[in-house]
Design a protein around this motif. Sequence first.
Motif: not given
Length: 152
Positions: A68-77, A87-88, A90-103
């Motif tokens: 998880y820490d490696q993924a977080r660092a890569l996404l931020d980088e 950068g982004w 991970l948790h917000e990135f995962r849930h941003s899809g829910l916002t788009h689907l809801g819209e």
Amino acid sequence: MGLDGGERREDFVLEPVYWDAGTARLLPRLLKNRTRGPVFATHRRPGPGKVVSSWDVCPDSGLARLSYDQARALLDEHTALHGVGTGWDLHEFRHSGLTHLGEQGASLLMLMAKSRHKKAENVRRYFKPSPDAIAELTSLLAPGDTRRGGGT
């Protein structure tokens, strides 16, 4: 003990994963011809003395699951605009899809099914409609709106 000599995971449940066309086109580059093991793998094997579950290592390449820490660092980088830590998330990135689907009009039950949340209140907090989505919803109340069947 499991069939491979490792510990058996009683909580392991196979669940289908649904990919959209764009993700499906990117998967072959991510998998690099691997047919089993973790999808998100590091670029190297675990170091000596590092205890890693057999579930966390690709049996063909020996590459370990990305932590998880490696993924977080890569996404931020790769998404940071103003230096490390901007950068982004991970948790917000995962849930941003829910916002788009809801819209797009997905129901709360469908959002729960997609995210695998068990409680509606846990999904509701991630659905943050944009100002444009709220304006469009408000426009449904406008006099003469043909979408309501009350057109002039």
